[in-house]
Scaffold this motif. Sequence first.
Motif, short mmCIF file in Angstrom:
data_model
loop_
_atom_site.label_atom_id
_atom_site.label_comp_id
_atom_site.label_asym_id
_atom_site.label_seq_id
_atom_site.Cartn_x
_atom_site.Cartn_y
_atom_site.Cartn_z
N SER A 195 107.22 8.37 18.23
CA SER A 195 106.87 7.27 19.14
C SER A 195 105.72 7.66 20.05
O SER A 195 105.43 8.84 20.26
CB SER A 195 108.09 6.91 19.98
N GLN A 196 105.07 6.64 20.61
CA GLN A 196 103.96 6.89 21.53
C GLN A 196 104.40 7.70 22.75
O GLN A 196 103.68 8.61 23.18
CB GLN A 196 103.35 5.56 21.97
N PRO A 197 105.58 7.43 23.34
CA PRO A 197 106.01 8.26 24.47
C PRO A 197 106.15 9.74 24.09
O PRO A 197 105.87 10.62 24.91
CB PRO A 197 107.37 7.65 24.85
N THR A 198 106.59 10.00 22.85
CA THR A 198 106.72 11.39 22.41
C THR A 198 105.36 12.06 22.32
O THR A 198 105.17 13.21 22.75
CB THR A 198 107.42 11.46 21.04
N VAL A 199 104.38 11.34 21.77
CA VAL A 199 103.01 11.86 21.70
C VAL A 199 102.49 12.16 23.10
O VAL A 199 101.92 13.22 23.36
CB VAL A 199 102.08 10.85 20.98
N SER A 200 102.69 11.23 24.00
CA SER A 200 102.22 11.40 25.38
C SER A 200 102.89 12.59 26.06
O SER A 200 102.24 13.34 26.81
CB SER A 200 102.49 10.12 26.19
N HIS A 201 104.17 12.78 25.76
CA HIS A 201 104.90 13.91 26.35
C HIS A 201 104.29 15.23 25.89
O HIS A 201 104.03 16.13 26.71
CB HIS A 201 106.37 13.86 25.96
N HIS A 202 104.04 15.36 24.58
CA HIS A 202 103.48 16.62 24.06
C HIS A 202 102.08 16.88 24.63
O HIS A 202 101.74 18.02 24.97
CB HIS A 202 103.42 16.58 22.53
N LEU A 203 101.28 15.85 24.74
CA LEU A 203 99.94 16.02 25.29
C LEU A 203 100.00 16.40 26.77
O LEU A 203 99.19 17.20 27.25
CB LEU A 203 99.14 14.74 25.12
N LYS A 204 100.98 15.85 27.48
CA LYS A 204 101.15 16.20 28.89
C LYS A 204 101.50 17.68 29.04
O LYS A 204 100.97 18.37 29.92
CB LYS A 204 102.24 15.34 29.52
#
Length: 333
Positions: A68-77
Amino acid sequence: MTTAEAVTGPEACAPSATQAIGQEAATTVAGALKALAEPLRLRMLSAIATDPRGESCVCDLAELADVSQPTVSHHLKVLKETGLLLSERRGTWVWYRIAPARRRAVSALLDAFAPAAIADAPEHAEARAQALPDMDDRVTRLGEELADETAGLDRDLVIAIVRESYAGLARSAKLTQHLIPLTERFARQRLADLTRDREAGRPQVLFVCVANAGRSQLAAAIVNRLADGKVIARSAGSTPSVDVHPHVRSLLAEIEGEREASSAFPKPLTDDAVRAADVVITMGCGDVCPIIPGVRYEDWAVGDPALASPEGVEAIRDDIEHRVRTLIAALTN
């Protein structure tokens, strides 16, 4: 008498604690390694580091995995918090790039540590070393044969180059029964390098990566196919692997034919190869190439096929081919 009592005096074990990494530095490095201990984060970091634009959009990174997009955002954070990444919002999307101060660290991780970590286990390397037969007589005989054939070069120099070529290949030898023929091929090329006049003849390109098992082999093969003899390409590695990566070997078979692909092998980088080239193109190997006056240098940020999926390998090949066509046009026009 205990072991502790036995090891005393001038020969006692004296650890040099002052040379060990400091507590603060160790904490920083450990934090970064912990953040990177996740496959998708490593793939994101690699995608950003090798993006020809110098940065990647979050929309591109989301395609690396079915998450999911939130998962991608979490890893990038998490990656951003380590200081490895910088980000910038433009309109709807956020773009990520490697922080300038961390480029060397990222390059070392992706281009040196990662390929080494997935190579043959140390025990296999030790077994290969033990299996290397004593071929001193055969190497000497080969050196004398090439010295008889080579005009204009000192005989002792030719024999020394043959011995150095054998030693360089033997360090990563996988199939020792082929070591003498490979030594002959490598030594002949080195001798040709010594006598080449860069002011005459066809332009020569040298591709250099770390292992010479993937992108540099692929780039050289693509040049030699597309240039139709007008440009000659070779490849080498700063730390050659034991063999060409299977993903790349299958592509080489498509480009060069099965026979040529099966004879491809990783070769050590030499000063003579750099000196003989008109253009040296580095592909993730850092500053290992000696700087020779008159040689043109380029660096191509290209992904490593050894770390890519089959689909990723195809994309890397297409990226290299696009760059190669531009290079050939520049060298032949």
